[in-house]
Design a protein around this motif. Structure first.
Motif, PDB file in Angstrom:
ATOM      1  N   PHE A 177       0.813  -1.287  -0.090  1.00 32.25           N
ATOM      2  CA  PHE A 177       0.022   0.055  -0.053  1.00 32.25           C
ATOM      3  C   PHE A 177       1.015   1.389   0.108  1.00 32.25           C
ATOM      4  CE2 PHE A 177      -4.507  -1.502   1.851  1.00 32.25           C
ATOM      5  CZ  PHE A 177      -4.292  -2.244   0.705  1.00 32.25           C
ATOM      6  N   GLY A 178       2.023   1.100   0.318  1.00 29.68           N
ATOM      7  CA  GLY A 178       3.063   2.278   0.398  1.00 29.68           C
ATOM      8  C   GLY A 178       2.644   3.279   1.683  1.00 29.68           C
ATOM      9  N   PRO A 179       3.201   4.502   1.442  1.00 29.91           N
ATOM     10  CA  PRO A 179       3.066   5.471   2.464  1.00 29.91           C
ATOM     11  C   PRO A 179       1.723   5.843   2.819  1.00 29.91           C
ATOM     12  CG  PRO A 179       4.561   6.440   0.740  1.00 29.91           C
ATOM     13  CD  PRO A 179       3.888   5.045   0.360  1.00 29.91           C
ATOM     14  N   ALA A 180       0.640   5.471   2.243  1.00 35.10           N
ATOM     15  CA  ALA A 180      -0.724   5.946   2.281  1.00 35.10           C
ATOM     16  C   ALA A 180      -1.430   4.847   3.097  1.00 35.10           C
ATOM     17  CB  ALA A 180      -1.640   6.382   1.023  1.00 35.10           C
ATOM     18  N   CYS A 181      -0.462   3.929   3.555  1.00 31.20           N
ATOM     19  CA  CYS A 181      -1.305   2.557   4.228  1.00 31.20           C
ATOM     20  C   CYS A 181      -1.944   3.127   5.413  1.00 31.20           C
ATOM     21  CB  CYS A 181      -0.300   1.754   4.561  1.00 31.20           C
ATOM     22  SG  CYS A 181      -1.005   0.084   5.238  1.00 31.20           S
ATOM     23  N   ASP A 182      -1.670   3.818   6.149  1.00 29.91           N
ATOM     24  CA  ASP A 182      -2.309   4.341   7.411  1.00 29.91           C
ATOM     25  C   ASP A 182      -3.606   5.061   7.107  1.00 29.91           C
ATOM     26  OD1 ASP A 182      -0.573   3.092   8.991  1.00 29.91           O
ATOM     27  OD2 ASP A 182       0.722   5.151   9.370  1.00 29.91           O
ATOM     28  N   ASP A 183      -4.035   5.340   5.975  1.00 31.67           N
ATOM     29  CA  ASP A 183      -5.041   5.896   5.355  1.00 31.67           C
ATOM     30  C   ASP A 183      -6.243   4.938   5.162  1.00 31.67           C
ATOM     31  OD1 ASP A 183      -4.134   8.910   5.294  1.00 31.67           O
ATOM     32  OD2 ASP A 183      -3.770   8.410   2.985  1.00 31.67           O
ATOM     33  N   TYR A 184      -5.850   3.807   5.000  1.00 30.31           N
ATOM     34  CA  TYR A 184      -6.761   2.569   4.595  1.00 30.31           C
ATOM     35  C   TYR A 184      -6.672   1.637   5.874  1.00 30.31           C
ATOM     36  CZ  TYR A 184      -5.862   4.486   0.175  1.00 30.31           C
ATOM     37  OH  TYR A 184      -5.434   5.538  -0.920  1.00 30.31           O
ATOM     38  N   LEU A 185      -5.611   1.430   6.584  1.00 32.07           N
ATOM     39  CA  LEU A 185      -5.616   0.406   7.635  1.00 32.07           C
ATOM     40  C   LEU A 185      -5.258   0.941   8.740  1.00 32.07           C
ATOM     41  CD1 LEU A 185      -5.400  -2.787   7.504  1.00 32.07           C
ATOM     42  CD2 LEU A 185      -3.011  -2.805   7.296  1.00 32.07           C
ATOM     43  N   ASP A 186      -5.817   0.478   9.966  1.00 35.81           N
ATOM     44  CA  ASP A 186      -5.796   0.732  11.338  1.00 35.81           C
ATOM     45  C   ASP A 186      -5.074  -0.467  12.293  1.00 35.81           C
ATOM     46  OD1 ASP A 186      -5.898   2.306  13.748  1.00 35.81           O
ATOM     47  OD2 ASP A 186      -7.893   1.861  14.129  1.00 35.81           O
ATOM     48  N   VAL A 187      -3.968  -0.124  12.335  1.00 35.33           N
ATOM     49  CA  VAL A 187      -3.334  -1.605  13.085  1.00 35.33           C
ATOM     50  C   VAL A 187      -2.927  -1.286  14.540  1.00 35.33           C
ATOM     51  CG1 VAL A 187      -1.433  -3.019  13.029  1.00 35.33           C
ATOM     52  CG2 VAL A 187      -2.243  -2.286  11.051  1.00 35.33           C
ATOM     53  N   GLY A 188      -3.696  -1.981  15.394  1.00 35.07           N
ATOM     54  CA  GLY A 188      -3.658  -1.723  16.901  1.00 35.07           C
ATOM     55  C   GLY A 188      -3.056  -2.617  17.597  1.00 35.07           C
ATOM     56  N   ARG A 189      -2.865  -2.766  18.882  1.00 35.55           N
ATOM     57  CA  ARG A 189      -2.169  -3.744  19.664  1.00 35.55           C
ATOM     58  C   ARG A 189      -3.056  -5.071  19.595  1.00 35.55           C
ATOM     59  NH1 ARG A 189       1.844  -4.177  23.437  1.00 35.55           N
ATOM     60  NH2 ARG A 189       0.996  -5.784  25.191  1.00 35.55           N
ATOM     61  N   ASN A 190      -4.202  -4.922  19.585  1.00 38.88           N
ATOM     62  CA  ASN A 190      -5.235  -6.054  19.896  1.00 38.88           C
ATOM     63  C   ASN A 190      -6.257  -6.200  18.550  1.00 38.88           C
ATOM     64  OD1 ASN A 190      -4.615  -6.762  22.455  1.00 38.88           O
ATOM     65  ND2 ASN A 190      -5.663  -5.185  23.068  1.00 38.88           N
ATOM     66  N   ALA A 191      -6.146  -5.294  17.667  1.00 33.16           N
ATOM     67  CA  ALA A 191      -7.094  -5.383  16.716  1.00 33.16           C
ATOM     68  C   ALA A 191      -6.682  -4.637  15.242  1.00 33.16           C
ATOM     69  CB  ALA A 191      -8.440  -4.726  16.657  1.00 33.16           C
ATOM     70  N   ILE A 192      -7.075  -5.156  14.326  1.00 27.06           N
ATOM     71  CA  ILE A 192      -6.915  -4.447  13.034  1.00 27.06           C
ATOM     72  C   ILE A 192      -7.980  -4.138  12.371  1.00 27.06           C
ATOM     73  CG2 ILE A 192      -5.533  -5.094  10.762  1.00 27.06           C
ATOM     74  CD1 ILE A 192      -3.927  -7.212  12.502  1.00 27.06           C
ATOM     75  N   GLY A 193      -8.098  -3.063  11.565  1.00 27.46           N
ATOM     76  CA  GLY A 193      -9.284  -2.686  10.876  1.00 27.46           C
ATOM     77  C   GLY A 193      -9.212  -2.018   9.758  1.00 27.46           C
ATOM     78  N   LEU A 194      -9.938  -2.129   8.732  1.00 28.29           N
ATOM     79  CA  LEU A 194      -9.879  -1.111   7.519  1.00 28.29           C
ATOM     80  C   LEU A 194     -10.707   0.004   7.780  1.00 28.29           C
ATOM     81  CD1 LEU A 194     -10.631  -3.822   4.737  1.00 28.29           C
ATOM     82  CD2 LEU A 194      -8.600  -2.729   5.209  1.00 28.29           C
ATOM     83  N   ARG A 195     -10.270   1.232   7.345  1.00 31.11           N
ATOM     84  CA  ARG A 195     -11.033   2.404   7.345  1.00 31.11           C
ATOM     85  C   ARG A 195     -12.083   2.550   6.572  1.00 31.11           C
ATOM     86  NH1 ARG A 195      -8.005   5.334  11.045  1.00 31.11           N
ATOM     87  NH2 ARG A 195      -5.608   4.843  10.931  1.00 31.11           N
ATOM     88  N   SER A 196     -13.305   2.129   7.043  1.00 30.68           N
ATOM     89  CA  SER A 196     -14.499   1.977   6.038  1.00 30.68           C
ATOM     90  C   SER A 196     -14.856   3.312   5.195  1.00 30.68           C
ATOM     91  CB  SER A 196     -15.803   1.440   6.791  1.00 30.68           C
ATOM     92  OG  SER A 196     -16.185   2.337   7.662  1.00 30.68           O
TER      93      SER A 196
END
Length: 146
Positions: A82-101
């Motif tokens: 995904f490159g540098p914009a990955c954080d725009d799409y993916l939310d990676v936390g300690r216990n959960a992972i999510g897509l920014r809907s």
């Protein structure tokens, strides 16, 4: 990032797996496990799943520490793709992972929306085949889930 669909990641899960987006190479190849992670997130409530749920679906026959390590490696591959914009799409936390809907479009969500609204001809028009057709992961938990 704006909510416009031109800037969104588009996930196609019906009839196979395909991902397109403004920061992705035209034929971005994630591999089976990374594709499966994105699919799990895309169809999970609120586009979010716990790390334990994801690792349990994809590495159920593996030691817990190894499964979590494999998930971290898979997330690193997704980030590189995904490159540098990955954080725009993916939310990676300690216990959960999510897509920014708000930044992700998925044919399964669209299909479900059409069915719920009684727009069957629209649902049929986007149906391209079975869910994740061609993605074969030899894990009974994933096979049962998919």
């Amino acid at each position: 990032m704006a909510d416009g669909s031109d800037e969104a990641i588009h996930l196609k899960l019906l009839g196979g797996f395909n991902v397109k987006g403004p920061t992705l190479a035209p034929a971005a190849s994630l591999g089976k496990k990374a594709s499966a992670v994105l699919a799990i997130l895309a169809v999970s409530p609120d586009c979010t799943a716990s790390r334990d749920r994801i690792s349990g679906l994809l590495w159920s026959g593996t030691d817990d520490a190894l499964a979590k390590s494999s998930l971290r490696q898979t997330l690193a591959l997704i980030r590189r793709t995904f490159g540098p914009a990955c954080d725009d799409y993916l939310d990676v936390g300690r216990n959960a992972i999510g897509l920014r809907s708000s930044c992700v479009r998925c044919d399964v969500a669209e299909f479900r929306s059409y069915i719920a609204a009684g727009r069957l001809s629209d649902a049929v028009s986007i149906y391209q085949g079975p869910f994740l057709d061609g993605i074969y992961i030899r894990d009974s938990m994933f096979e049962d889930w998919s």
